[in-house]
Enzyme design. Structure first.
Site, PDB file in Angstrom:
ATOM      1  N   LEU A  26       0.844  -1.206   0.000  1.00 38.87           N
ATOM      2  CA  LEU A  26       0.000   0.000   0.000  1.00 38.87           C
ATOM      3  C   LEU A  26       0.874   1.249   0.000  1.00 38.87           C
ATOM      4  O   LEU A  26       1.722   1.425   0.884  1.00 38.87           O
ATOM      5  CB  LEU A  26      -0.918   0.016   1.230  1.00 38.87           C
ATOM      6  CG  LEU A  26      -1.810  -1.208   1.425  1.00 38.87           C
ATOM      7  CD1 LEU A  26      -2.818  -0.953   2.549  1.00 38.87           C
ATOM      8  CD2 LEU A  26      -2.532  -1.580   0.138  1.00 38.87           C
TER       9      LEU A  26
ATOM     10  N   ALA B 287      -0.531   4.548  -1.429  1.00 35.98           N
ATOM     11  CA  ALA B 287      -1.341   5.587  -2.070  1.00 35.98           C
ATOM     12  C   ALA B 287      -1.506   6.833  -1.211  1.00 35.98           C
ATOM     13  O   ALA B 287      -1.974   7.862  -1.681  1.00 35.98           O
ATOM     14  CB  ALA B 287      -2.718   5.021  -2.419  1.00 35.98           C
TER      15      ALA B 287
ATOM     16  N   ARG C 124       2.708  14.875   6.241  1.00 37.53           N
ATOM     17  CA  ARG C 124       3.681  15.371   7.217  1.00 37.53           C
ATOM     18  C   ARG C 124       5.113  15.437   6.688  1.00 37.53           C
ATOM     19  O   ARG C 124       5.995  16.002   7.331  1.00 37.53           O
ATOM     20  CB  ARG C 124       3.624  14.513   8.498  1.00 37.53           C
ATOM     21  CG  ARG C 124       2.436  14.872   9.382  1.00 37.53           C
ATOM     22  CD  ARG C 124       2.339  13.955  10.577  1.00 37.53           C
ATOM     23  NE  ARG C 124       1.801  12.648  10.210  1.00 37.53           N
ATOM     24  CZ  ARG C 124       1.860  11.562  10.985  1.00 37.53           C
ATOM     25  NH1 ARG C 124       2.456  11.633  12.157  1.00 37.53           N
ATOM     26  NH2 ARG C 124       1.340  10.416  10.584  1.00 37.53           N
TER      27      ARG C 124
ATOM     28  N   ARG D  55      35.397  11.854 -12.466  1.00 38.81           N
ATOM     29  CA  ARG D  55      34.050  12.018 -13.017  1.00 38.81           C
ATOM     30  C   ARG D  55      33.692  10.831 -13.908  1.00 38.81           C
ATOM     31  O   ARG D  55      34.541  10.008 -14.244  1.00 38.81           O
ATOM     32  CB  ARG D  55      33.964  13.352 -13.752  1.00 38.81           C
ATOM     33  CG  ARG D  55      34.078  14.532 -12.767  1.00 38.81           C
ATOM     34  CD  ARG D  55      34.311  15.838 -13.475  1.00 38.81           C
ATOM     35  NE  ARG D  55      33.306  16.060 -14.513  1.00 38.81           N
ATOM     36  CZ  ARG D  55      33.443  16.943 -15.501  1.00 38.81           C
ATOM     37  NH1 ARG D  55      34.537  17.669 -15.612  1.00 38.81           N
ATOM     38  NH2 ARG D  55      32.478  17.085 -16.392  1.00 38.81           N
TER      39      ARG D  55
ATOM     40  N   LYS E 260      38.020  13.253 -16.234  1.00 36.24           N
ATOM     41  CA  LYS E 260      36.683  13.014 -16.777  1.00 36.24           C
ATOM     42  C   LYS E 260      36.773  12.161 -18.033  1.00 36.24           C
ATOM     43  O   LYS E 260      37.569  12.473 -18.912  1.00 36.24           O
ATOM     44  CB  LYS E 260      36.015  14.351 -17.120  1.00 36.24           C
ATOM     45  CG  LYS E 260      34.580  14.181 -17.590  1.00 36.24           C
ATOM     46  CD  LYS E 260      34.162  15.182 -18.665  1.00 36.24           C
ATOM     47  CE  LYS E 260      34.731  14.837 -20.024  1.00 36.24           C
ATOM     48  NZ  LYS E 260      34.132  15.615 -21.128  1.00 36.24           N
TER      49      LYS E 260
ATOM     50  N   TYR F 181      44.097  18.597 -15.115  1.00 36.10           N
ATOM     51  CA  TYR F 181      42.785  18.222 -15.630  1.00 36.10           C
ATOM     52  C   TYR F 181      42.984  17.301 -16.821  1.00 36.10           C
ATOM     53  O   TYR F 181      43.689  17.652 -17.775  1.00 36.10           O
ATOM     54  CB  TYR F 181      41.968  19.456 -16.056  1.00 36.10           C
ATOM     55  CG  TYR F 181      40.698  19.042 -16.767  1.00 36.10           C
ATOM     56  CD1 TYR F 181      39.735  18.281 -16.098  1.00 36.10           C
ATOM     57  CD2 TYR F 181      40.494  19.326 -18.125  1.00 36.10           C
ATOM     58  CE1 TYR F 181      38.600  17.841 -16.739  1.00 36.10           C
ATOM     59  CE2 TYR F 181      39.342  18.892 -18.774  1.00 36.10           C
ATOM     60  CZ  TYR F 181      38.408  18.152 -18.084  1.00 36.10           C
ATOM     61  OH  TYR F 181      37.287  17.713 -18.724  1.00 36.10           O
TER      62      TYR F 181
ATOM     63  N   ALA G 224      53.086  17.788 -13.407  1.00 35.43           N
ATOM     64  CA  ALA G 224      52.317  18.689 -12.559  1.00 35.43           C
ATOM     65  C   ALA G 224      51.749  19.850 -13.353  1.00 35.43           C
ATOM     66  O   ALA G 224      52.438  20.459 -14.169  1.00 35.43           O
ATOM     67  CB  ALA G 224      53.210  19.214 -11.442  1.00 35.43           C
TER      68      ALA G 224
ATOM     69  N   ASN H  46      40.305  20.403 -23.778  1.00 30.66           N
ATOM     70  CA  ASN H  46      39.451  19.505 -24.574  1.00 30.66           C
ATOM     71  C   ASN H  46      38.215  20.187 -25.125  1.00 30.66           C
ATOM     72  O   ASN H  46      37.412  19.553 -25.792  1.00 30.66           O
ATOM     73  CB  ASN H  46      39.027  18.296 -23.714  1.00 30.66           C
ATOM     74  CG  ASN H  46      38.186  18.700 -22.525  1.00 30.66           C
ATOM     75  OD1 ASN H  46      38.361  19.783 -21.966  1.00 30.66           O
ATOM     76  ND2 ASN H  46      37.265  17.845 -22.131  1.00 30.66           N
TER      77      ASN H  46
END
Ligand code: UD1
Ligand code: CA
Length: 508
Positions: A11, A13, A18, A338, A356, A371, A385, A391
Site C-alpha cells: 500500500l 497511495a 507530514r 568524473r 573526466k 585536468y 604537474a 578539450n
C-alpha cells in the site's frame, strides 16, 4: 519450501502530508533507494507470483519510477484514499480472482526485513490460519491499531486508536499493518467491511474481527524488533530510519569481512558491495552501485558514487562518480574522478587532479594539479604537474591520445584533438597543438630573454632592487640564463645537474 504466497500487495497511495514535500512520500530516498523500493525488495523475499503496488498520491512520479526501475511490479490506482481496506480492493481488482496467501504490507515501512515477512508467511501456513497479523509491542502505542485478545490470548480483533475505548487504548500490542490473508477470506472480508467508524474509512483491520466471528483461525506473529515495523511519516523519522538502516548495512559488511572503522560516519547505499578485507575509513559515503574489492582502502573523507574499486587500490579524500579504479591504483588526496574515468592497474591520480571520461593505462601517473578530460593515456605515462588537456573550444569536446611511456612535461597544455605517440616528450610549459611523433621532444614555448639591470633602473627603491644590489652588481648578471645555441645535452640526465635536463634548454 515454497511459502505459497500468491501476491504481495504494497500500500503506497497515501498523501504523506507530514513530509511537507512535493516528492511523494514513498519516493523519498533511504540508502540511495526510494522507500517504496525497500518495501518491494522485502516483499520479493516471500517469492510471490504477483507483486502489486497500490498508488494514488503522486502516482505519476511513483508509476514512472516503477515502470522504469521495477517493471515486473503491477500497479493499482487508488484515486481517493478511502482506507486501507479500499486500497486492497483496488489491488485485487487488478490481480483478479486468486487463491493461496495474500500478504499486505506498506510502502513506507523500509526497515521490515525479508526474513520477518517470511516468518509471517510461514507462521500463517504452518498454523493453517485464515489471517495472520504481524504485531509489535511498543512503549507508546498512541495512534496505532490495538490488538485485542480474548482471555485465552487469541486475537479477536483490531481496534483503531480513534475508535478505541479507554481500556483498549492501554493495550501496548499494536498492529504493524502487515498481514498474511487467505485469499478467499480476504475477498469475502473486503465485501463486508464498511466505513462505519471514527474516520469514515474502510478499515482492512476489520477483516480480522470478521474472520474470527466466522470461526476461522486468526493468529499473530509478534515482531522481535518493533522498529522493523515502523513507518515513515515525517523527515525526523526518515533520518532516524536512515541511521538504523545504515547501521544494518555497515554491520552486514563488517560480518562479511570488511573493516569499517567508524560505523557512525560511514554511509552505505543499499546496493553497495564491500569485499572481505577491504578497509573503509571515517567520513566515507559509498553510494549507488559502488563495489570495493578486497585489500582496497577507501577514505577517510571520500564519496564514491557508482564506482568500482579494484583489489589493493587506495582512495584517499576523493570524490568520484562513475569511475573504475584498477587494482593497486592510488587515488588522492583531493582527487575528483568524473563519469567515464578508468584508472588502470597501479596507476596514480594525485592531489588536485580532475579526470573526466578518460582512461589511464597501467602504471600511468597524473600526480599533481591536472585536468584530464576525453583522453586516452597509455601505460607508464607521466603526466607532469599542472598539465591539462584543453578539450573544449566552447562548442565541441575533443580527444587527446597519449601513447605508452610518453612524458608530458610540467604545465603542458594539450590542445585537443592532439596525439602524443609512444615515448613522445613534451617540454615543460609547452602548448601542444600538433601531434608529437614517437620519441620526439616537442617544445612549444617562448624563449627566455633577460633584460639586464631592468629592476635597478625601473624600480630603484624596491625590495627587489635592494636584494639584487646585495647579490652583486648588475654587470655580474648581464648574460641572463638563456644558454647558448647548441647546448642541448647529448648525454643522459645526471642527478643534480639540472642544466643538462632534456627539454630544459630549447633545441637549436
Ligand atoms: C494503519 C492501521 C493500523 C496500524 C497502522 C500501522 C488501518 C485501518 N489501520 O493505520 O491498525 O496500526 O496502520 O502503521 O489499516 N494507504 C493507502 N490507501 C488508503 C489508506 C492508506 O494506500 O486509502 C496506505 C498509506 O499510504 C500507508 C498505509 O496504507 O502506507 C497505512 O495508512 P495510514 O493512513 O498511515 O494508516 P494508519 O491510520 O496509520
Ligand atoms: Ca501510518
Amino acid at each position: 519450501m515454497p511459502l505459497g504466497v500468491t501476491a504481495v500487495v504494497v500500500l503506497a497511495a497515501g498523501a504523506g502530508t507530514r513530509m511537507r514535500s512535493s516528492l511523494p512520500k514513498v519516493m523519498h530516498p533511504l540508502a540511495g533507494r526510494p522507500l517504496l523500493w525497500h518495501a518491494l525488495t522485502t516483499a520479493r523475499g516471500v517469492q510471490p507470483e504477483h507483486l502489486v503496488a497500490v498508488i494514488g498520491h503522486g502516482r505519476e512520479a511513483v508509476g514512472a519510477y516503477l515502470a522504469a526501475t521495477l517493471p515486473d511490479v503491477d500497479t493499482a490506482i487508488q484515486d481517493q484514499q478511502l482506507g486501507t481496506g479500499h486500497a486492497v480492493d483496488c489491488a485485487l481488482a487488478v490481480l483478479g480472482p486468486l487463491t493461496g496467501t495474500i500478504v499486505v504490507t506498506y510502502g513506507d515501512v523500509p526497515l521490515l526485513r525479508p526474513e520477518t515477512l517470511v516468518a509471517l508467511a510461514t507462521e500463517h501456513t504452518d498454523r493453517g490460519n485464515a489471517v495472520t497479523v504481524l504485531t509489535a509491542r511498543v512503549v507508546d502505542p498512541t495512534g496505532y491499531g490495538r490488538i485485542v485478545r480474548d482471555a485465552a490470548g487469541e486475537v479477536i480483533g483490531i481496534v483503531e486508536h480513534k475508535d478505541a475505548d479507554h481500556a483498549q487504548r492501554a493495550i501496548t500490542e499494536i498492529n504493524s499493518g502487515v498481514y498474511a490473508f487467505d485469499a478467499a477470506v480476504l475477498a469475502d472480508g473486503l465485501s463486508r467491511i464498511t466505513a462505519a467508524n471514527a474516520q469514515g474509512e474502510r478499515y482492512l483491520t476489520d477483516i480480522v474481527g470478521i474472520a474470527r466471528g466466522d470461526g476461522r483461525r486468526v493468529g499473530a506473529l509478534v515482531a522481535d524488533d518493533a522498529t522493523e515495523t515502523e513507518g515513515v511519516n515525517d523527515r525526523v523519522q526518515l533520518a532516524a530510519m536512515a541511521h538504523a538502516l545504515n547501521a544494518r548495512l555497515v554491520r552486514t559488511a563488517q560480518l562479511g569481512g570488511a573493516t569499517i572503522l567508524d560505523p557512525q560516519t560511514t554511509w552505505l547505499h543499499a546496493d553497495v558491495v564491500i569485499a572481505a578485507d577491504a578497509t573503509i575509513h571515517r567520513n566515507t559515503s559509498l553510494e549507488g552501485g559502488t563495489t570495493v574489492a578486497g585489500g582496497a582502502v577507501v577514505g577517510p573523507d571520500s564519496t564514491l558514487v557508482d564506482c568500482r574499486v579494484g583489489a589493493d587500490a587506495t582512495v584517499l579524500r576523493t570524490h568520484a562518480e562513475g569511475a573504475v579504479i584498477g587494482e593497486r591504483a592510488t587515488i588522492g588526496p583531493f582527487s575528483y574522478l568524473r563519469p567515464g574515468t578508468v584508472v588502470g592497474p597501479g596507476a596514480k591520480v594525485g592531489a588536485y587532479v580532475e579526470v573526466k571520461k578518460s582512461t589511464l593505462g597501467p602504471g600511468a601517473k597524473v600526480p599533481h594539479l591536472s585536468y584530464v578530460g576525453d583522453a586516452t593515456i597509455g601505460a607508464q605515462v607521466n603526466f607532469g604537474a599542472g598539465s591539462i588537456t584543453a578539450n573544449y573550444d566552447g562548442v565541441h569536446k575533443y580527444d587527446t591520445v597519449i601513447g605508452d611511456g610518453a612524458f608530458i612535461g610540467t604545465n603542458t597544455t594539450l590542445i585537443a584533438p592532439v596525439t602524443v605517440a609512444p615515448g613522445g616528450f613534451t617540454a615543460a610549459g609547452s602548448a601542444i597543438t600538433d601531434d608529437v611523433a614517437a620519441g620526439d621532444l616537442a617544445v612549444a614555448r617562448g624563449r627566455q630573454t633577460a633584460v639586464a639591470g631592468w629592476v635597478g633602473r625601473k624600480l630603484p627603491t624596491s625590495v627587489m632592487a635592494a636584494a639584487a644590489a646585495l647579490a652583486g652588481t648588475p654587470e655580474d648578471h648581464v648574460t641572463g640564463t638563456a644558454p647558448a645555441a647548441g647546448s642541448v645535452p647529448t648525454t643522459p640526465e645526471q642527478p643534480g645537474t639540472s642544466s643538462t635536463r632534456p627539454g630544459k634548454a630549447l633545441p637549436a
